[in-house]
Write a protein that holds these residues in place. Structure first.
Motif, mmCIF file in Angstrom:
data_model
loop_
_atom_site.group_PDB
_atom_site.id
_atom_site.type_symbol
_atom_site.label_atom_id
_atom_site.label_comp_id
_atom_site.label_asym_id
_atom_site.label_seq_id
_atom_site.Cartn_x
_atom_site.Cartn_y
_atom_site.Cartn_z
ATOM 1 N N GLU A 68 0.820 -1.202 0.000
ATOM 2 C CA GLU A 68 0.000 0.000 0.000
ATOM 3 C C GLU A 68 0.859 1.260 0.000
ATOM 4 O OE1 GLU A 68 -3.365 2.524 0.126
ATOM 5 O OE2 GLU A 68 -2.981 0.492 -0.594
ATOM 6 N N ILE A 69 1.981 1.233 0.748
ATOM 7 C CA ILE A 69 2.898 2.374 0.747
ATOM 8 C C ILE A 69 3.463 2.578 -0.658
ATOM 9 C CG2 ILE A 69 5.123 3.217 1.610
ATOM 10 C CD1 ILE A 69 4.504 1.791 4.246
ATOM 11 N N ILE A 70 3.844 1.495 -1.314
ATOM 12 C CA ILE A 70 4.365 1.582 -2.682
ATOM 13 C C ILE A 70 3.291 2.134 -3.616
ATOM 14 C CG2 ILE A 70 5.277 0.257 -4.640
ATOM 15 C CD1 ILE A 70 6.396 -1.743 -2.561
ATOM 16 N N ARG A 71 2.049 1.623 -3.474
ATOM 17 C CA ARG A 71 0.966 2.077 -4.350
ATOM 18 C C ARG A 71 0.706 3.563 -4.190
ATOM 19 N NH1 ARG A 71 -3.419 4.207 -4.322
ATOM 20 N NH2 ARG A 71 -3.526 4.224 -2.046
ATOM 21 N N LYS A 72 0.695 4.030 -2.928
ATOM 22 C CA LYS A 72 0.418 5.451 -2.692
ATOM 23 C C LYS A 72 1.432 6.335 -3.411
ATOM 24 C CE LYS A 72 -0.894 7.218 1.175
ATOM 25 N NZ LYS A 72 -0.977 7.613 2.612
ATOM 26 N N LYS A 73 2.699 6.009 -3.262
ATOM 27 C CA LYS A 73 3.717 6.855 -3.896
ATOM 28 C C LYS A 73 3.712 6.668 -5.415
ATOM 29 C CE LYS A 73 5.665 9.509 -2.451
ATOM 30 N NZ LYS A 73 5.382 10.976 -2.547
ATOM 31 N N ARG A 74 3.442 5.464 -5.867
ATOM 32 C CA ARG A 74 3.323 5.227 -7.317
ATOM 33 C C ARG A 74 2.252 6.111 -7.935
ATOM 34 N NH1 ARG A 74 0.087 0.075 -8.741
ATOM 35 N NH2 ARG A 74 -1.536 1.627 -8.276
ATOM 36 N N ASP A 75 1.158 6.298 -7.211
ATOM 37 C CA ASP A 75 0.033 7.086 -7.706
ATOM 38 C C ASP A 75 0.161 8.569 -7.374
ATOM 39 O OD1 ASP A 75 -0.964 4.734 -8.652
ATOM 40 O OD2 ASP A 75 -2.452 4.471 -7.060
ATOM 41 N N GLY A 76 1.316 8.970 -6.841
ATOM 42 C CA GLY A 76 1.557 10.386 -6.576
ATOM 43 C C GLY A 76 0.956 10.900 -5.287
ATOM 44 N N GLU A 77 0.556 10.015 -4.400
ATOM 45 C CA GLU A 77 -0.005 10.449 -3.129
ATOM 46 C C GLU A 77 1.108 10.743 -2.128
ATOM 47 O OE1 GLU A 77 -3.078 7.870 -1.612
ATOM 48 O OE2 GLU A 77 -3.662 7.271 -3.638
ATOM 49 N N LYS A 78 0.765 11.517 -1.120
ATOM 50 C CA LYS A 78 1.727 11.909 -0.099
ATOM 51 C C LYS A 78 1.809 10.835 0.989
ATOM 52 C CE LYS A 78 2.658 15.706 3.129
ATOM 53 N NZ LYS A 78 2.203 17.057 3.560
ATOM 54 N N LEU A 79 3.038 10.468 1.355
ATOM 55 C CA LEU A 79 3.239 9.510 2.436
ATOM 56 C C LEU A 79 3.193 10.233 3.780
ATOM 57 C CD1 LEU A 79 6.128 7.253 1.051
ATOM 58 C CD2 LEU A 79 3.647 6.881 0.916
ATOM 59 N N GLN A 80 2.569 9.606 4.748
ATOM 60 C CA GLN A 80 2.493 10.165 6.091
ATOM 61 C C GLN A 80 3.783 9.866 6.860
ATOM 62 O OE1 GLN A 80 -0.056 12.195 7.079
ATOM 63 N NE2 GLN A 80 -0.524 11.942 4.885
ATOM 64 N N PRO A 81 4.112 10.659 7.885
ATOM 65 C CA PRO A 81 5.339 10.405 8.659
ATOM 66 C C PRO A 81 5.409 8.984 9.195
ATOM 67 C CG PRO A 81 4.433 12.550 9.229
ATOM 68 C CD PRO A 81 3.425 11.898 8.330
ATOM 69 N N GLU A 82 4.257 8.423 9.629
ATOM 70 C CA GLU A 82 4.261 7.057 10.161
ATOM 71 C C GLU A 82 4.636 6.042 9.095
ATOM 72 O OE1 GLU A 82 1.763 9.174 10.315
ATOM 73 O OE2 GLU A 82 1.645 9.726 12.444
ATOM 74 N N GLU A 83 4.208 6.287 7.860
ATOM 75 C CA GLU A 83 4.536 5.365 6.767
ATOM 76 C C GLU A 83 6.012 5.449 6.405
ATOM 77 O OE1 GLU A 83 0.386 5.211 4.261
ATOM 78 O OE2 GLU A 83 1.517 7.093 4.263
ATOM 79 N N ILE A 84 6.555 6.657 6.412
ATOM 80 C CA ILE A 84 7.985 6.824 6.140
ATOM 81 C C ILE A 84 8.804 6.177 7.237
ATOM 82 C CG2 ILE A 84 9.832 8.539 5.925
ATOM 83 C CD1 ILE A 84 7.729 10.383 4.587
ATOM 84 N N ARG A 85 8.372 6.354 8.499
ATOM 85 C CA ARG A 85 9.066 5.718 9.632
ATOM 86 C C ARG A 85 9.034 4.209 9.494
ATOM 87 N NH1 ARG A 85 6.250 7.644 14.544
ATOM 88 N NH2 ARG A 85 7.241 9.566 13.826
ATOM 89 N N TYR A 86 7.865 3.678 9.151
ATOM 90 C CA TYR A 86 7.717 2.226 8.969
ATOM 91 C C TYR A 86 8.674 1.722 7.897
ATOM 92 C CZ TYR A 86 5.583 -2.254 7.821
ATOM 93 O OH TYR A 86 5.379 -3.585 7.570
ATOM 94 N N ILE B 253 9.432 7.036 -5.835
ATOM 95 C CA ILE B 253 9.905 8.329 -5.322
ATOM 96 C C ILE B 253 10.635 9.089 -6.418
ATOM 97 C CG2 ILE B 253 11.513 9.426 -3.702
ATOM 98 C CD1 ILE B 253 10.843 7.145 -1.729
ATOM 99 N N ARG B 254 11.453 8.366 -7.215
ATOM 100 C CA ARG B 254 12.192 9.000 -8.307
ATOM 101 C C ARG B 254 11.245 9.628 -9.327
ATOM 102 N NH1 ARG B 254 13.291 10.962 -12.327
ATOM 103 N NH2 ARG B 254 15.113 10.753 -13.701
ATOM 104 N N LEU B 255 10.146 8.942 -9.638
ATOM 105 C CA LEU B 255 9.235 9.412 -10.675
ATOM 106 C C LEU B 255 8.228 10.425 -10.157
ATOM 107 C CD1 LEU B 255 8.573 6.042 -12.544
ATOM 108 C CD2 LEU B 255 10.094 7.903 -13.230
ATOM 109 N N ARG B 256 7.764 10.241 -8.919
ATOM 110 C CA ARG B 256 6.707 11.090 -8.366
ATOM 111 C C ARG B 256 7.211 12.191 -7.451
ATOM 112 N NH1 ARG B 256 1.822 10.994 -10.933
ATOM 113 N NH2 ARG B 256 1.145 8.856 -11.396
ATOM 114 N N GLY B 257 8.455 12.037 -6.959
ATOM 115 C CA GLY B 257 9.020 13.050 -6.078
ATOM 116 C C GLY B 257 8.455 12.977 -4.673
#
Length: 487
Positions: free
Chosen positions: A27-45, A67-71
Motif C-alpha cells: 500500500e505504501i508503494i501504491r500510494k507513492k506510485r500514484d503520486g499520493e503523499k506519504l504520512q510520517p508514520e509510513e515513512i518511519r515504517y 519516489i524518483r518518478l513522483r518526487g
C-alpha cells in the motif's frame, strides 16, 4: 566520547499500527506510485523495516523508483531524512564543542580536493571538524580514496577514536561507520542498481542524514553544476541547493550552499595521489587559484556561521592566513599522524620537497604528454572526458569494493585563456596497467577546446552563495557572491 542511539519514536516498530490500520508495504508503494503523499508514520515504517527484512529488495526498489518518478513534498523529504538519521547512532560530543562543530559536503566533481586543505584550515581557526567522507562515485573522485594514497592512512575510526583525534588535532576525515545511518547504506546500494541515484529527495536525505548524526552546528554545501556535475544547469543546481539549505536548517544545522562551476577540473591535477600533492601546495599558501578560492570561500562561511568571524569575508581572510602562515599545514600533518601515518612519512609529505613527497606517494610507472593539435586560445578543458579516461585506466571503480590505482592521474599543463602553439604539451597522463590507448588519446584531445580569441582571464568557480533568509538579512546580502578576498 560516547555515541548514543537516536531517540526512538512512539509506535515505531515495523509492526506498529497506523491510523488506517496495520502498516502495509504494498500500500505504501501504491500510494507513492500514484503520486499520493506519504504520512510520517509510513515513512518511519519504511525506514525501520529496512533493517528487519520486512521488505524484499524488489519492494524497496519499487518504492525508490516511485519516489524518483513522483518526487516528495518538502515535509516528506524532511521526515525521510530524520528517520534515516534515527536508524543508527548519533555522535555525542563534549558540550563545550557545541558551536564549534562544522563540516562541508560537495556534490562531487573532477579534481575536487577541497576537503583536504579545508578541514585542517578550519581546525587551525578553532573549529572541530568530524568530516565523514565518501569514496569515488562514477567519474567523480572520493576524498577517502585520495587520503588512502598516503601509506598508512586509516579512514576507519571508532567514535571514541574520532573524539580523541578532535581533541588533539581539531579535525578528522573518516569513512561512515556501519552503526551510523545504516538505512542509508541499504538505500545507497540499491539506488545505484535501480537507476534512482539522481532522485532529489533521496540525495537530500542521504547527504543530510549523515551530517545530522555528526551533531553539527554549521554545514556548508558545495553544489556543483556543469557538464561534469550531477546537475548540468545553474537553475537545476540552485533548486537543489535551496532544498538542501531549507531541510538542513529545519534539522537544526545552520546550513548554507555555494554554487560552483564544474565544466573544467578544479585545480591542475586529477587523480588520487596527484590531488594530495596539490592539496599540500594549497596548505603551503600556494597552488591553483581556483582551489584556494573555493577553500577560503567555504571556510569563510563556516567561520561566520559558527561565530568565529564577524562576516563571510572576515572568515575567508582567517582561512587565508592559516594557509599562508603554515598553521593549517601543521594541522594536516598532525591529522595524518593521528590517523595512522608514520611520523617520518607525514613529515616528508608536509615539510619535504616535491621530490621527497613523490618518494612517499610513489608516482605511476609511465607518464605521457599529449600535445595541442593546432594554435589557439584555451577556451575550455572539459573535465568529464578526462575523468572518464582516468576511470578506465584504474583511477575509479566499476563495482563496489574494487581496488583502484592511486597513482593514475593527469596534470593540466595549460590554463584557461592561455594561448598555445601547435605541439605545445597540454596534459600529462600518469598510468600503469591498463595502458593509454589510441582511443583514450582521441578522447582526451577532444577535451581541449581551442579558439581564435585573444587571451582571457579564467572566470571564478564560485558563482553564488545561498544562505538562509535569516542569514541573508543579518548580512544584508541577497546571497550573491561578493567581497571574498583573493590571495
Amino acid at each position: 566520547m560516547s555515541s548514543s542511539r537516536a531517540p526512538s519514536h512512539p509506535a515505531s516498530s515495523p509492526n506498529a499500527s497506523e491510523e488506517g490500520g496495520q502498516a502495509n508495504i504494498p500500500e505504501i508503494i501504491r500510494k507513492k506510485r500514484d503520486g499520493e503523499k506519504l504520512q510520517p508514520e509510513e515513512i518511519r515504517y519504511f525506514v525501520q523495516a529496512l533493517g528487519t527484512g520486512s521488505f524484499q529488495e524488489g519492494q524497496i526498489g519499487a518504492l525508490l523508483m516511485a519516489i524518483r518518478l513522483r518526487g516528495m513534498e518538502a515535509d516528506e523529504t524532511l521526515a525521510l531524512t530524520r528517520e534515516m538519521a534515527a536508524s543508527g547512532r548519533t555522535l555525542a560530543w563534549p558540550e563545550q564543542w557545541r558551536r564549534l562543530l562544522v563540516d562541508k559536503h560537495s556534490t562531487g566533481g573532477v579534481g575536487d580536493k577541497v576537503s583536504l586543505p579545508l578541514a585542517p584550515a578550519l581546525a587551525a581557526c578553532g573549529c572541530k571538524v568530524p568530516m565523514i567522507s565518501g569514496r569515488g562515485l562514477a567519474h567523480t573522485g572520493g576524498t577517502l580514496d585520495k587520503l588512502e594514497s598516503v601509506p598508512g592512512f586509516k579512514v576507519s575510526q571508532s567514535p571514541e577514536q574520532m573524539k580523541e583525534i578532535l581533541e588533539k588535532v581539531g579535525c578528522c576525515i573518516v569513512e561512515q561507520s556501519k552503526k551510523l545511518v545504516p538505512a542509508d547504506k541499504v538505500l545507497y546500494a540499491l539506488r545505484d542498481v535501480t537507476a534512482t541515484v539522481d532522485s532529489m529527495p533521496l540525495i537530500i536525505s542521504s547527504i543530510l542524514s549523515k551530517k545530522m548524526v555528526e551533531s553539527l552546528s554549521a554545514l556548508v554545501l558545495d553544489v556543483k553544476f556543469g557538464s561534469a556535475a550531477l546537475y548540468h544547469t545553474l537553475e537545476s543546481a540552485q533548486q537543489f541547493a535551496q532544498n538542501l539549505v531549507s531541510v538542513g536548517n529545519q534539522l537544526g544545522m545552520k546550513t548554507a550552499a555555494v554554487l560552483t562551476r564544474m565544466d573544467e577540473p578544479l585545480g591542475c591535477r586529477v587523480g588520487n595521489s596527484l590531488e594530495v600533492l596539490e592539496a599540500l601546495q594549497c596548505l603551503e599558501g600556494g597552488g591553483p587559484g581556483d582551489l584556494r578560492e573555493l577553500v577560503i570561500t567555504l571556510g569563510g562561511i563556516l567561520l561566520w556561521q559558527s561565530g568565529r568571524a564577524d562576516s563571510v569575508p572576515a572568515g575567508a581572510t582567517q582561512i587565508g592566513q592559516v594557509l599562508d602562515n603554515g598553521t593549517a599545514l601543521r594541522t594536516f600533518q598532525a591529522m595524518l599522524q593521528a590517523q595512522g601515518v608514520e611520523p617520518e612519512l607525514a613529515r616528508a609529505l608536509c615539510q619535504g620537497t616535491e621530490e621527497q613527497r613523490l618518494q612517499v606517494l610513489k608516482p605511476a610507472g609511465t607518464q605521457e604528454e599529449l600535445r595541442a593539435l593546432r594554435d589557439g586560445t584555451v577556451q575550455q578543458i572539459l573535465a568529464l572526458p578526462i575523468a572518464q579516461v582516468l576511470h578506465s585506466l584504474g583511477a575509479g571503480r566499476t563495482q563496489e569494493g574494487q581496488q583502484i590505482n592511486h597513482r593514475v592521474g593527469a596534470e593540466l599543463l595549460v590554463t584557461m585563456g592561455q594561448q598555445v602553439r601547435k605541439g605545445t604539451p597540454w596534459i600529462r597522463i600518469h598510468y600503469e596497467t591498463p595502458q593509454l590507448s589510441n582511443p583514450h588519446r582521441g578522447t582526451l584531445q577532444k577535451a581541449l577546446i581551442l579558439g581564435d580569441a585573444e587571451p582571457i582571464a579564467p572566470s571564478s568557480k564560485v558563482v553564488k552563495m545561498l544562505l538562509s533568509a535569516e542569514e541573508s538579512a543579518a548580512t544584508g546580502s541577497q546571497g550573491e557572491r561578493g567581497g571574498i578576498p583573493e590571495k
